[in-house]
Design an enzyme around this catalytic site. Structure first.
Site, PDB file in Angstrom:
ATOM      1  N   HIS A 106      -9.455   4.880  -2.076  1.00  0.00           N
ATOM      2  CA  HIS A 106      -8.739   4.940  -0.790  1.00  0.00           C
ATOM      3  C   HIS A 106      -9.565   5.746   0.200  1.00  0.00           C
ATOM      4  O   HIS A 106     -10.533   6.406  -0.171  1.00  0.00           O
ATOM      5  CB  HIS A 106      -7.386   5.636  -0.984  1.00  0.00           C
ATOM      6  CG  HIS A 106      -6.338   4.778  -1.601  1.00  0.00           C
ATOM      7  ND1 HIS A 106      -5.215   4.382  -0.936  1.00  0.00           N
ATOM      8  CD2 HIS A 106      -6.267   4.214  -2.830  1.00  0.00           C
ATOM      9  CE1 HIS A 106      -4.476   3.631  -1.741  1.00  0.00           C
ATOM     10  NE2 HIS A 106      -5.102   3.504  -2.901  1.00  0.00           N
ATOM     11  N   ALA A 144     -11.615   4.953   2.480  1.00  0.00           N
ATOM     12  CA  ALA A 144     -13.030   4.581   2.323  1.00  0.00           C
ATOM     13  C   ALA A 144     -13.679   4.041   3.596  1.00  0.00           C
ATOM     14  O   ALA A 144     -14.817   3.587   3.560  1.00  0.00           O
ATOM     15  CB  ALA A 144     -13.140   3.539   1.203  1.00  0.00           C
ATOM     16  N   HIS A 181      -7.934   9.918   4.032  1.00  0.00           N
ATOM     17  CA  HIS A 181      -7.488   8.906   4.995  1.00  0.00           C
ATOM     18  C   HIS A 181      -7.843   9.308   6.429  1.00  0.00           C
ATOM     19  O   HIS A 181      -7.969  10.487   6.734  1.00  0.00           O
ATOM     20  CB  HIS A 181      -5.965   8.725   4.902  1.00  0.00           C
ATOM     21  CG  HIS A 181      -5.522   8.076   3.633  1.00  0.00           C
ATOM     22  ND1 HIS A 181      -4.829   8.737   2.662  1.00  0.00           N
ATOM     23  CD2 HIS A 181      -5.700   6.808   3.166  1.00  0.00           C
ATOM     24  CE1 HIS A 181      -4.579   7.911   1.653  1.00  0.00           C
ATOM     25  NE2 HIS A 181      -5.099   6.735   1.926  1.00  0.00           N
ATOM     26  N   GLY A 182      -7.977   8.307   7.284  1.00  0.00           N
ATOM     27  CA  GLY A 182      -8.160   8.578   8.706  1.00  0.00           C
ATOM     28  C   GLY A 182      -9.610   8.609   9.147  1.00  0.00           C
ATOM     29  O   GLY A 182     -10.517   8.260   8.380  1.00  0.00           O
ATOM     30  N   ASP A 186       0.843  -1.200   0.000  1.00  0.00           N
ATOM     31  CA  ASP A 186       0.000   0.000   0.000  1.00  0.00           C
ATOM     32  C   ASP A 186       0.882   1.256   0.000  1.00  0.00           C
ATOM     33  O   ASP A 186       1.856   1.330   0.760  1.00  0.00           O
ATOM     34  CB  ASP A 186      -0.860  -0.050   1.279  1.00  0.00           C
ATOM     35  CG  ASP A 186      -1.982   0.962   1.282  1.00  0.00           C
ATOM     36  OD1 ASP A 186      -2.375   1.424   0.209  1.00  0.00           O
ATOM     37  OD2 ASP A 186      -2.486   1.261   2.390  1.00  0.00           O
ATOM     38  N   HIS A 187       0.560   2.232  -0.834  1.00  0.00           N
ATOM     39  CA  HIS A 187       1.267   3.519  -0.858  1.00  0.00           C
ATOM     40  C   HIS A 187       2.780   3.385  -0.891  1.00  0.00           C
ATOM     41  O   HIS A 187       3.489   3.991  -0.068  1.00  0.00           O
ATOM     42  CB  HIS A 187       0.861   4.390   0.345  1.00  0.00           C
ATOM     43  CG  HIS A 187      -0.556   4.855   0.290  1.00  0.00           C
ATOM     44  ND1 HIS A 187      -0.994   5.844  -0.552  1.00  0.00           N
ATOM     45  CD2 HIS A 187      -1.668   4.430   0.959  1.00  0.00           C
ATOM     46  CE1 HIS A 187      -2.296   6.034  -0.394  1.00  0.00           C
ATOM     47  NE2 HIS A 187      -2.734   5.167   0.512  1.00  0.00           N
ATOM     48  N   THR A 243      -8.685   2.405   8.785  1.00  0.00           N
ATOM     49  CA  THR A 243      -9.167   3.082   9.992  1.00  0.00           C
ATOM     50  C   THR A 243     -10.222   2.265  10.749  1.00  0.00           C
ATOM     51  O   THR A 243     -10.179   2.161  11.982  1.00  0.00           O
ATOM     52  CB  THR A 243      -9.735   4.466   9.601  1.00  0.00           C
ATOM     53  OG1 THR A 243      -8.649   5.245   9.083  1.00  0.00           O
ATOM     54  CG2 THR A 243     -10.353   5.181  10.780  1.00  0.00           C
TER      55      THR A 243
END
Ligand code: G3H
Ligand code: 13P
Ligand code: ZN
Length: 304
Positions: free
Chosen positions: A207, A209, A177-178, A81-82, A253
């Protein structure tokens, strides 16, 4: 054996559903995710961030995922990922990950294309597929951060896919994100997604999500977590995104909050019990519960 991410996502693309990408950092998280996938007969993509590799070590996480895939009846892929560091990307390719992400979305367009092409060359030589990102997803977490959202431009997305040869494309349509995704009401740009879908012929990735489900937030808060103001993407918006062309959905998350709630509950309810198995058992069970819920929303249940 690990399954190719490309084969999992091409089937999802043809049949118009999404497969969950779930981040792993340790064995209990992985086991909760895999148990959920087995219960619902769904394919699954396990993912390690660069932070996860730093925390647990690439060999530990790779071998955990490989073992899960050997024991399991459902297709399991392992994804980086990333990926931002070429050394990490190279290691994952050499070790036999199913796919890698090159995240050069923070770079300007031509540099993003150049870096993505390099990774595509390296990965395709080994039969490994590549996710790239165009536009930026907001939010900040550990090693992955970005200042704001720059929405993906559909014409640029078409050019990017044609010139790089990437296999899947992460797009920015309003998620971040988060746990703090929206200050007002949650709304994804579905019209923009439709335009990007019309111009690209590969699986699209969402992403940032996580749904941040209220029941898990309430549970964590009951046992002391401080989560005021958290807000995720509602299931109704996820369903719309899937209907209009998203085939891979990233979730981390929600797993973090579930794990946190489980550990807090165990420690608070049984302060005399210091057996790590008793502390982590409820965390693993809550992860399983959250992942089952996600799989049902994504439409991948029963696809094995
Ligand atoms: O997209 C980011 C993932 O949640 C990974 O986060 O870099 O803190 O492991 P991390
Ligand atoms: P969340 O923070 O919404 O779970 O997103 C995770 C993600 O996009 C991992 O790449
Ligand atoms: Zn992400």
């Amino acid at each position: 054996m690990l399954t190719s991410t490309k084969s999992i996502l091409e089937k999802a693309y043809r049949q118009n559903y999404a497969v969950g990408h779930f981040n792993i950092n340790n064995m209990e998280i992985l086991q909760g995710i895999v148990q959920a996938a087995e219960n619902l007969r769904s394919p699954i993509i396990l993912a390690t961030s660069e932070g996860a590799l730093e925390y647990a070590g690439i060999n530990f996480l790779y071998n955990l995922a490989l073992t899960a895939s050997e024991l399991s009846k459902v297709p399991i892929a392992l994804h980086l990922d990333h990926g931002k560091d070429m050394e990490n990307i190279r290691k994952c390719i050499q070790l036999g990950y199913s796919s890698v992400m090159i995240d050069a979305s923070h770079e300007e367009f031509e540099k993003n294309i150049k870096l993505t092409k390099q990774v595509v060359q390296l990965a395709h030589r080994k039969g490994i597929s590549v996710e790239a990102e165009l536009g930026t997803i907001g939010g900040k977490e550990d090693l992955v951060h970005s200042r704001g959202i720059i929405y993906t431009n559909p014409a640029k997305a078409q050019e990017f896919v044609e010139r790089t040869g990437c296999d899947f494309l992460a797009i920015a349509i309003g998620t971040s994100h988060g746990a703090y995704k929206f200050s007002g009401s949650a709304k994804l740009k579905i019209e923009l997604l439709k335009q990007i879908k019309a111009k690209t012929k590969i699986p699209l990735v969402l992403h940032g999500a996580s749904g941040v489900p209220q029941s898990i937030v309430n549970l964590a808060q009951k046992y002391g977590a401080k989560l005021s103001g958290v807000k995720g993407v509602p299931d109704s918006q996820i369903k719309l995104a899937v209907k209009n062309g998203i085939n891979k959905i990233n979730t981390d998350t929600d797993l973090r909050i579930a794990f946190d709630a489980g550990v807090r509950k165990a420690v608070k309810e049984h302060p005399e019990d210091f057996d790590p198995r008793h502390i982590l058992f409820p965390a693993r069970a809550l992860i399983q519960q959250v992942v089952e819920q996600r799989i049902k929303v994504f439409g991948s249940a029963g696809k094995v």
